[in-house]
Design a protein around this motif. Sequence first.
Motif: not given
Length: 292
Positions: A1-15
Amino acid sequence: QEAQFSHNKFNKLSKNTGYAGTSQAFCATLLYRQQWTGFPGAPKTFLFSGDATINAIRGGIGLTVVSDQLGFDKSNIFKLAYSFNLPVGPGVLGLGLEGGMQQKSLSGPWVAPDGIPGDLAIPANGISNTTWDLGFGAYYATNQLYFGLSSLHLPQTAFPTVAPYTKYSFDMVRHYYLMAGYEFPVASSIDLKPSILAKSDASSTQLDVNVLGVWNRMIWAGASYRLTDAIVALVGYQGGNNKMTWKIGYSYDITTSTLKDYSSGSHEILLNYCFKIEPKAKVQSHQNVRFL
């Protein structure tokens, strides 16, 4: 149900809401993802996130806004976060809680496979509703290491049904995340940054394994492998000075699942800006009795 991203290292807050404020800076991130290009109804996702350290409340605050569209399904998410930051050993531990709203809508030229009109599970004229949400995260970071555990959609709320489509329902499912990463020098001007992100809804699990090489703390290039889904290439550039930094990045997913025959991969763009927050120095004055 959650959107997928590849820049996970730069997108920590959303997870992981525990991340808010742990960088001792004000940071804002924009992400746009076009997934499975060429596939009809392919996902398109826009994300904005921002967080800031506020010493007066002994932690940080964060904001996440997501717009995600998959075919006729569209989700809009708005989340506010607070993280209590506690110095632990050589790093800082963030314990965070977030709350927000999620709005979901369905609309499109539906066609019932059986040809029977009036199917109450198919909202032919469109349907929209909103529900509330909660998440929790714990995040620990030093200058070289980070590690986090978090869970989203804790209450597992359901979107209320709307008459006459009482047979259509959508329930949020609790999600779990584990993230970890390390940075170490391999040469005088080259740093290596491996990281992982594990995602699960207790029914299915996915793992991202990533590695970035950074030259002179300015240019990065790397690769990721997303289990059963894609191989990802990442490139980017960082500029700035001791007080502020900005980043721009791009990733391209080479689909490895059976969807590879129907799409030409996925594209993602990253923009990031950070401004270091330095606490005001305490000014002390002293008097010497010899000069009274």
